[in-house]
Enzyme design. Structure first.
Site, PDB file in Angstrom:
ATOM      1  N   LYS A  13     -46.211  -1.666   2.276  1.00 40.14           N
ATOM      2  CA  LYS A  13     -45.787  -2.769   3.169  1.00 40.14           C
ATOM      3  C   LYS A  13     -45.705  -4.093   2.423  1.00 40.14           C
ATOM      4  CE  LYS A  13     -49.219  -2.557   6.188  1.00 40.14           C
ATOM      5  NZ  LYS A  13     -50.041  -1.371   5.990  1.00 40.14           N
ATOM      6  N   ARG A  88     -51.918  -3.370  14.996  1.00 43.62           N
ATOM      7  CA  ARG A  88     -52.558  -2.207  14.392  1.00 43.62           C
ATOM      8  C   ARG A  88     -53.168  -1.281  15.434  1.00 43.62           C
ATOM      9  NH1 ARG A  88     -53.293  -4.314   8.941  1.00 43.62           N
ATOM     10  NH2 ARG A  88     -54.001  -2.708   7.528  1.00 43.62           N
ATOM     11  N   ARG A 127     -53.793   0.137  -6.968  1.00 39.66           N
ATOM     12  CA  ARG A 127     -53.079  -1.081  -6.557  1.00 39.66           C
ATOM     13  C   ARG A 127     -53.714  -2.326  -7.179  1.00 39.66           C
ATOM     14  NH1 ARG A 127     -51.791  -1.896  -0.364  1.00 39.66           N
ATOM     15  NH2 ARG A 127     -54.018  -1.684  -0.032  1.00 39.66           N
ATOM     16  N   ARG A 160     -58.190  -5.379  -4.669  1.00 37.85           N
ATOM     17  CA  ARG A 160     -58.830  -5.703  -3.399  1.00 37.85           C
ATOM     18  C   ARG A 160     -60.170  -4.986  -3.264  1.00 37.85           C
ATOM     19  NH1 ARG A 160     -54.373  -4.950   1.240  1.00 37.85           N
ATOM     20  NH2 ARG A 160     -56.192  -4.050   2.233  1.00 37.85           N
ATOM     21  N   ARG A 171     -60.311   3.857   6.379  1.00 42.05           N
ATOM     22  CA  ARG A 171     -59.077   3.153   6.763  1.00 42.05           C
ATOM     23  C   ARG A 171     -58.010   4.147   7.224  1.00 42.05           C
ATOM     24  NH1 ARG A 171     -58.085  -0.165   1.574  1.00 42.05           N
ATOM     25  NH2 ARG A 171     -56.200  -0.899   2.566  1.00 42.05           N
TER      26      ARG A 171
HETATM   27  P1  AMP Z   1     -54.058  -5.146   5.021  1.00 41.32           P
HETATM   28  O1  AMP Z   1     -53.976  -6.209   3.974  1.00 41.32           O
HETATM   29  O2  AMP Z   1     -52.947  -5.222   6.033  1.00 41.32           O
HETATM   30  O3  AMP Z   1     -54.234  -3.761   4.465  1.00 41.32           O
HETATM   31  O4  AMP Z   1     -55.404  -5.462   5.857  1.00 41.32           O
HETATM   32  C1  AMP Z   1     -56.673  -5.428   5.237  1.00 41.32           C
HETATM   33  C2  AMP Z   1     -57.752  -5.314   6.302  1.00 41.32           C
HETATM   34  O5  AMP Z   1     -57.720  -6.468   7.158  1.00 41.32           O
HETATM   35  C3  AMP Z   1     -57.617  -4.117   7.249  1.00 41.32           C
HETATM   36  O6  AMP Z   1     -58.157  -2.928   6.702  1.00 41.32           O
HETATM   37  C4  AMP Z   1     -58.397  -4.614   8.466  1.00 41.32           C
HETATM   38  O7  AMP Z   1     -59.791  -4.531   8.260  1.00 41.32           O
HETATM   39  C5  AMP Z   1     -58.024  -6.103   8.497  1.00 41.32           C
HETATM   40  N1  AMP Z   1     -56.824  -6.314   9.321  1.00 41.32           N
HETATM   41  C6  AMP Z   1     -55.574  -6.654   8.904  1.00 41.32           C
HETATM   42  N2  AMP Z   1     -54.717  -6.721   9.932  1.00 41.32           N
HETATM   43  C7  AMP Z   1     -55.426  -6.413  11.045  1.00 41.32           C
HETATM   44  C8  AMP Z   1     -55.108  -6.293  12.410  1.00 41.32           C
HETATM   45  N3  AMP Z   1     -53.862  -6.451  12.872  1.00 41.32           N
HETATM   46  N4  AMP Z   1     -56.126  -5.973  13.274  1.00 41.32           N
HETATM   47  C9  AMP Z   1     -57.383  -5.807  12.841  1.00 41.32           C
HETATM   48  N5  AMP Z   1     -57.748  -5.883  11.559  1.00 41.32           N
HETATM   49  C10 AMP Z   1     -56.784  -6.169  10.654  1.00 41.32           C
END
Ligand code: AMP
Length: 213
Positions: A13, A88, A127, A160, A171
């Site tokens: 993404k 999400r 990554r 990360r 996850r």
């Molecule tokens: P990402 O960078 O999109 O992979 O997000 C990293 C982490 O942030 C996720 O594993 C969640 O813990 C949190 N997170 C990101 N977006 C959301 C969302 N829409 N709702 C809840 N937690 C989120």
């Protein structure tokens, strides 16, 4: 163009979003990025979010929905946006529909990046991300020219904290149980675009642009 992009962790993404942002000239709004910034700045939201993110869980809806509502209300989102990592779960998807109705914005497409389970883990542990421009790299599929340095802006790459084998399984469970159902939600709204994300990043971006057209 008002778009959202979704898919399993490690589906690419973020990598696609950087390209699509410049192609369409729209802001890229990543809830994960907003949380990581808040964590590094040690804000109240950051402190709450960190507890969930480090364990591979979702940050509570009331915190996340509010952040998205505030961000989408900013002027630069009127002409378009690319929402990445939100919604999400189904409750967030319904909250987004309401937020957009209130702002009188129509979502043009929900892009779903479809990727095979067996390549997800490999993508996530390898990554690396640029700490300055957010460009994504992969130590196997998309190596930087110089180790640890971004090809584009020369800043350092980082891994990360939640990209570890321990959190990946959690996850993925969260994705399969909570996030996957939103694919049907957008299919029923008639704006779902399915993309084969098992290909190289530039081909994925090309397919997105062609199908969005
Ligand atoms: P990402 O960078 O999109 O992979 O997000 C990293 C982490 O942030 C996720 O594993 C969640 O813990 C949190 N997170 C990101 N977006 C959301 C969302 N829409 N709702 C809840 N937690 C989120």
């Amino acid at each position: 163009m008002h778009l959202l992009i979704m898919g399993a962790p490690g589906c690419g993404k973020g990598t696609c979003a950087v390209e699509l942002k410049s192609f369409y000239g729209i802001p890229h709004i990543s809830t994960g990025e907003i949380f990581r910034k808040a964590i590094s700045e040690k804000t109240k939201t950051g402190l709450i979010a960190q507890r969930y993110i480090d364990q591979g869980f979702l940050v509570p809806d009331e915190v996340t929905n509010e952040i998205v509502k505030e961000r989408l209300s900013e002027d630069d989102c009127q002409k378009g946006f690319l929402l990445d990592g939100f919604p999400r779960n189904l409750a967030q998807a319904k909250a987004l529909t309401k937020i957009l109705e209130d702002l009188d914005i129509k979502l043009d497409a929900a892009i779903n990046l479809d990727v095979k389970d067996e390549i997800i883990e490999k993508r996530i542990v390898n990554r690396r991300i640029c700490e300055n421009c957010g460009r994504g790299y992969n130590l196997i599929y998309l190596k930087p020219k110089q180790e640890g340095i971004c090809d584009v802006c020369g800043a350092k790459l980082y891994q990360r904290k939640d990209d570890t084998l321990e959190t990946i399984d959690k996850r993925l469970v969260v994705y399969n149980t909570q996030t996957k159902p939103i694919i049907t939600y957008y299919k029923e709204l008639g704006i779902l675009i399915n993309i084969n994300a098992n290909q190289e990043p530039h081909k994925v971006v090309e397919e997105i642009i062609n199908k969005v057209k």
